[in-house]
Design an enzyme around this catalytic site. Structure first.
Site, short mmCIF file in Angstrom:
data_model
loop_
_atom_site.label_atom_id
_atom_site.label_comp_id
_atom_site.label_asym_id
_atom_site.label_seq_id
_atom_site.Cartn_x
_atom_site.Cartn_y
_atom_site.Cartn_z
N HIS A 62 0.75 -1.14 -0.08
CA HIS A 62 -0.05 -0.08 -0.07
C HIS A 62 0.76 1.40 -0.10
CE1 HIS A 62 -3.94 1.77 0.47
NE2 HIS A 62 -3.31 2.57 1.24
N LYS A 83 -10.02 6.82 -3.90
CA LYS A 83 -9.12 7.80 -3.66
C LYS A 83 -7.62 7.40 -3.98
CE LYS A 83 -7.54 8.79 0.77
NZ LYS A 83 -7.53 9.46 2.13
N LYS A 107 -3.62 7.92 -3.90
CA LYS A 107 -2.38 8.23 -3.09
C LYS A 107 -1.36 8.71 -4.24
CE LYS A 107 -3.48 7.35 1.16
NZ LYS A 107 -3.46 8.20 2.53
N ASP A 117 -5.29 11.81 -2.58
CA ASP A 117 -4.55 12.42 -1.21
C ASP A 117 -3.14 12.81 -1.23
OD1 ASP A 117 -3.89 12.57 1.32
OD2 ASP A 117 -4.41 10.76 2.11
N GLU A 145 -7.24 16.07 -0.76
CA GLU A 145 -6.75 15.90 0.47
C GLU A 145 -5.44 16.44 0.89
OE1 GLU A 145 -6.84 12.49 4.24
OE2 GLU A 145 -7.90 12.16 2.05
N ASP A 181 -6.50 16.97 6.62
CA ASP A 181 -6.43 15.62 7.16
C ASP A 181 -5.25 15.61 8.47
OD1 ASP A 181 -6.25 13.22 8.26
OD2 ASP A 181 -5.22 12.31 6.39
N LYS A 215 -11.14 11.44 12.07
CA LYS A 215 -10.50 10.24 12.58
C LYS A 215 -10.30 10.05 14.04
CE LYS A 215 -7.41 9.90 8.59
NZ LYS A 215 -5.72 9.83 7.71
N GLU A 261 -13.89 6.35 4.33
CA GLU A 261 -12.83 5.18 3.89
C GLU A 261 -12.57 4.16 4.85
OE1 GLU A 261 -8.67 6.61 3.65
OE2 GLU A 261 -9.83 8.52 3.42
#
Length: 373
Positions: free
Chosen positions: A22, A167, A169, A198, A224, A249, A273, A327
């Site tokens: 990831h 989304k 990255k 993001d 983001e 964020d 979060k 998410e």
């Protein structure tokens, strides 16, 4: 009220494999590490919680190892002997004892809520004021870094009716390469899906001004944290000039940050979060600040496993409006599960159980298999 007291709080580090690497701007995850908390009370009730971060110290101020150390050495001893059903008193004591440590505190607050829900026979959502929905739409992060692979993965998710929000990255590559990657994916998916990005703070303001314009003009719905959380003037400017809305964020490290951002007009969307705010109850304080300021909400994740994901979900389903969805896909990124019954994902949504507490039971055999020795 009962006479139950807190007898012990144990923190276990659990390492779980992921379905694929990831890729984030600052780190590539090859596995996910959870800190699982077990709160035992004198009435026989056990509450479970989770404190999970990403990328070790590359992302934030806490790591799995520091979370466990601080709980074992400082936070757990402070709670032993306290009333098990007074969550306010317990969390106020921890806030006085330890600055920050929001990830550790989030797991503890989740465990206290789980135990109290089991004690009263109520889901955690009802302890937080009551749910207004039973499920939450869930985005999926495309983070392989390969355009063709990401498109194929998105098409598969659409076919399975698992996700229609994606989304991406970005930030680790040169800006033009990232822009080409994102635009190609948006063109392939068209109006069938929402595509967001993001950046994890990896652009400077000059890069962000141009890139946000290009992204907005090419149908990207949300951007983001494109620049550093410390560049408040830049965030305010970018929020004003970007054709796509900007979401804060990393800028929100605590509830007080949310208030400051709202006052300055530094973002039009807040990522919620529980780990960054200190727990399910704490994240709702940030949500209420945003609601009062007319700022839209998005249910974020630290890629928690099932325990942390449902702790977040129980808070999020009490909110009047989550304009940008959530998410909460963390459990879907893992190849192994440590609870007896995994959360239910169906028809693009995570369905939140109505059983007491978080609605989860640890699988003791699997926990023992994956716990770090």
């Amino acid at each position: 009220m009962t006479n139950a007291i807190i007898e012990s709080l144990d923190a276990l580090i659990v390492d779980l494999p992921t379905i694929r690497p990831h890729k984030l701007a600052m780190h590539t995850m090859q596995q996910q590490t959870l800190v699982i908390l077990r709160l035992r009370c004198s009435d026989g009730v056990e509450g479970i919680g989770e404190s999970t971060t990403i990328g070790g110290l590359a992302y934030g101020y806490e790591s799995p190892e520091s979370i466990k150390t601080n709980i074992d050495a400082h936070l757990a001893p402070a709670l032993v002997g306290m009333p098990a059903d007074n969550i306010n008193a317990a969390m106020l004591k921890l806030d006085k004892l330890a600055k920050g440590n929001t990830f550790a505190k989030s797991g503890i607050e989740s465990a206290l809520l789980d135990a109290q829900g089991k004690r009263l026979g109520l889901p955690v959502s009802e302890l937080l004021g009551g749910r207004v929905r039973d499920s939450l739409e869930v985005a999926w992060t495309l983070a392989s870094g390969d355009t063709a692979r990401d498109i194929a993965e998105a098409e598969q998710m659409l076919d399975l009716r698992r996700h229609r929000i994606f989304k991406l990255k970005i930030g680790a590559n040169p800006v033009d390469i990232d822009l080409a990657h994102v635009i190609a994916i948006k063109k392939a998916l068209g109006e069938r899906a929402s595509v967001r990005v993001d950046v994890n703070q990896y652009w400077n303001i000059s890069q962000a001004v141009r890139a946000c314009r290009v992204l907005g003009e090419n149908g990207i719905d949300l951007i983001e944290q494109p620049i550093s959380r410390n560049n408040r003037a830049g965030q305010v400017h970018l929020s004003r000039v970007s054709p796509a809305p900007i979401m804060a964020d990393e800028s929100i490290e605590c509830v007080e940050d949310a208030l400051s951002l709202a006052i300055d007009g530094a973002a039009s969307i807040f990522a919620l979060k529980i780990a960054k705010n200190g727990g399910p109850r704490a994240v709702l304080r940030t949500a209420h600040i945003a609601e009062a300021a007319g700022i839209a909400l998005y249910g974020g994740t630290m890629l928690e496993g099932s325990v942390g994901t449902l702790a977040s979900a129980h808070a999020f389903i009490t909110l009047n409006q989550l304009t940008w969805g959530t998410e909460l896909f963390g459990p879907l990124l893992l190849t192994e599960e440590i609870v007896t019954e995994a959360p239910l994902y169906r028809d693009f949504h995570l369905h939140v159980p109505r059983t007491p507490g978080l609605g989860l039971t640890l699988d003791e055999e699997r926990v023992a298999r994956f716990v770090r020795r």
